[in-house]
Design an enzyme around this catalytic site. Structure first.
Site, short mmCIF file in Angstrom:
data_model
loop_
_atom_site.label_atom_id
_atom_site.label_comp_id
_atom_site.label_asym_id
_atom_site.label_seq_id
_atom_site.Cartn_x
_atom_site.Cartn_y
_atom_site.Cartn_z
N HIS A 1 0.81 -1.14 0.15
CA HIS A 1 -0.01 0.01 -0.04
C HIS A 1 0.92 1.28 -0.09
CE1 HIS A 1 0.52 -0.48 4.55
NE2 HIS A 1 0.45 1.02 4.30
N ASP B 1 0.37 -7.69 1.44
CA ASP B 1 0.62 -6.38 1.59
C ASP B 1 2.08 -6.18 1.49
OD1 ASP B 1 0.29 -3.33 1.79
OD2 ASP B 1 0.15 -3.51 3.91
N SER C 1 4.67 2.64 7.76
CA SER C 1 4.43 1.49 6.99
C SER C 1 5.47 0.97 6.33
CB SER C 1 3.21 1.74 6.19
OG SER C 1 2.08 1.84 6.84
#
Length: 321
Positions: A162, A192, A276
């Site tokens: 993402h 992911d 992230s």
């Protein structure tokens, strides 16, 4: 008669003389015996005393030796214990982990182009033209990545999918704040994860000398309560470091009605937007997780998740090809 009396007197005198001589001999014998006995007794006492003193000194010496041996044994045990403790644990301080970990983490910048509608366009605010033709606009988002592998002049970095989704161009910024163009190698949207690469020949000598490939740890060995360190590009401000503990392991999370088969690491180390794709390190400075999500709610505090590295190593290798 006179002669007989004189003879009797001489005999008596002779007997007295003989008694005196015998008495004198007995006294001399007694004295000699006493002296000899005293000498013998003194010798025994002296010998016994000397023996006792000698044994006492030997005993003291033995005790001293024993005490020294005990002390040496104790000291050896302490040193051994200390050595065992030092050799059995390679734990570092957060400062030490930050010093080494920051050189293995990059900031990822995603530039994407999106088409937007202009609802307020129109010349002179003419309401008759409520809609103008759609326009494109450049959007910039930020995340983090981990330098995982180097081979054939290529530097591979692991991040979240993402973070790079929809990118028209990608770049990475290293620990020296130098930025280079990156290429997307492969990704898995369900897990992911994504892998980026940079050609090392494009890096300056200064940049190349300051970066390091992260050391891989064993996320399967993590225990609840174990301290961990999170490094990432929080809020796009640049690399930062937070620390916390492993709150739980093998957690299941779902997002956008999709759930993953992974058992996530839950931690209370602060994981914010931009973190992230960053690194979750154990106290040996080894990579155990890829920071991926945080529950954002006013009712929730200190719940972040990381993908356990041991569960995705094979997938990561496949994404490099």
């Amino acid at each position: 008669m006179y002669k007989e009396e004189k003879l009797h007197i001489n005999e008596k005198r002779n007997r007295r003389i003989q008694r005196k001589k015998r008495s004198a001999k007995r006294r001399m014998w007694n004295i000699a015996t006493t002296v000899a006995f005293s000498a013998l007794l003194f010798g025994v006492v002296e010998g016994g005393t000397s023996y006792a003193v000698e044994q006492y000194l030997i005993g003291q010496n033995n005790e001293a030796v024993t005490a020294n041996e005990t002390s040496s044994t104790t000291d050896t045990n302490v040193l051994s214990l200390s050595a065992t403790t030092n050799s059995s644990t390679d734990q570092l301080s957060v400062t030490e982990i930050a010093a080494s970990g920051l050189s293995s983490v990059v900031s990822v910048t995603n530039i994407s182009v999106q088409e937007v509608e202009n609802y307020f366009g129109g010349h002179g605010g003419n309401r008759s033209r409520q809609f103008s033709p759609s326009q494109t606009e450049e959007t910039v988002s930020c995340g983090s990545g981990i330098i995982l592998y180097e081979e054939d002049s290529q530097l591979y970095m692991l991040t979240n999918y993402h973070v790079v989704e929809g990118a028209s161009s990608l770049s990475v910024t290293f620990v020296d704040d130098e930025t280079y163009e990156a290429v997307l190698c492969g990704y898995d949207a369900d897990i992911d994860l994504a892998v980026l690469k940079v050609d090392t020949s494009a890096l300056s000598e200064s940049t190349y000398s300051q970066i390091h490939v992260v050391e891989i740890g064993d996320s399967d060995a993590l225990e609840v309560g174990e301290q961990v360190v999170a490094i990432g590009n929080a809020l796009g401000y640049g690399q930062s470091v937070t620390t916390g503990i492993v709150s739980a392991v093998n957690r299941s999370i779902s997002e956008d009605t999709q759930s993953s088969s992974l058992g996530y690491i839950q931690t209370d180390a602060a994981i914010n937007p931009g973190n992230s794709g960053g690194a979750l390190l154990d106290m040996e400075g080894k990579l155990v997780g890829i920071n991926t999500a945080k529950i954002a709610s006013t009712d929730v505090e200190g719940i972040g998740y990381a993908i356990p590295i041991s569960q995705v190593l094979e997938l990561t290798e496949a994404l490099m090809e």
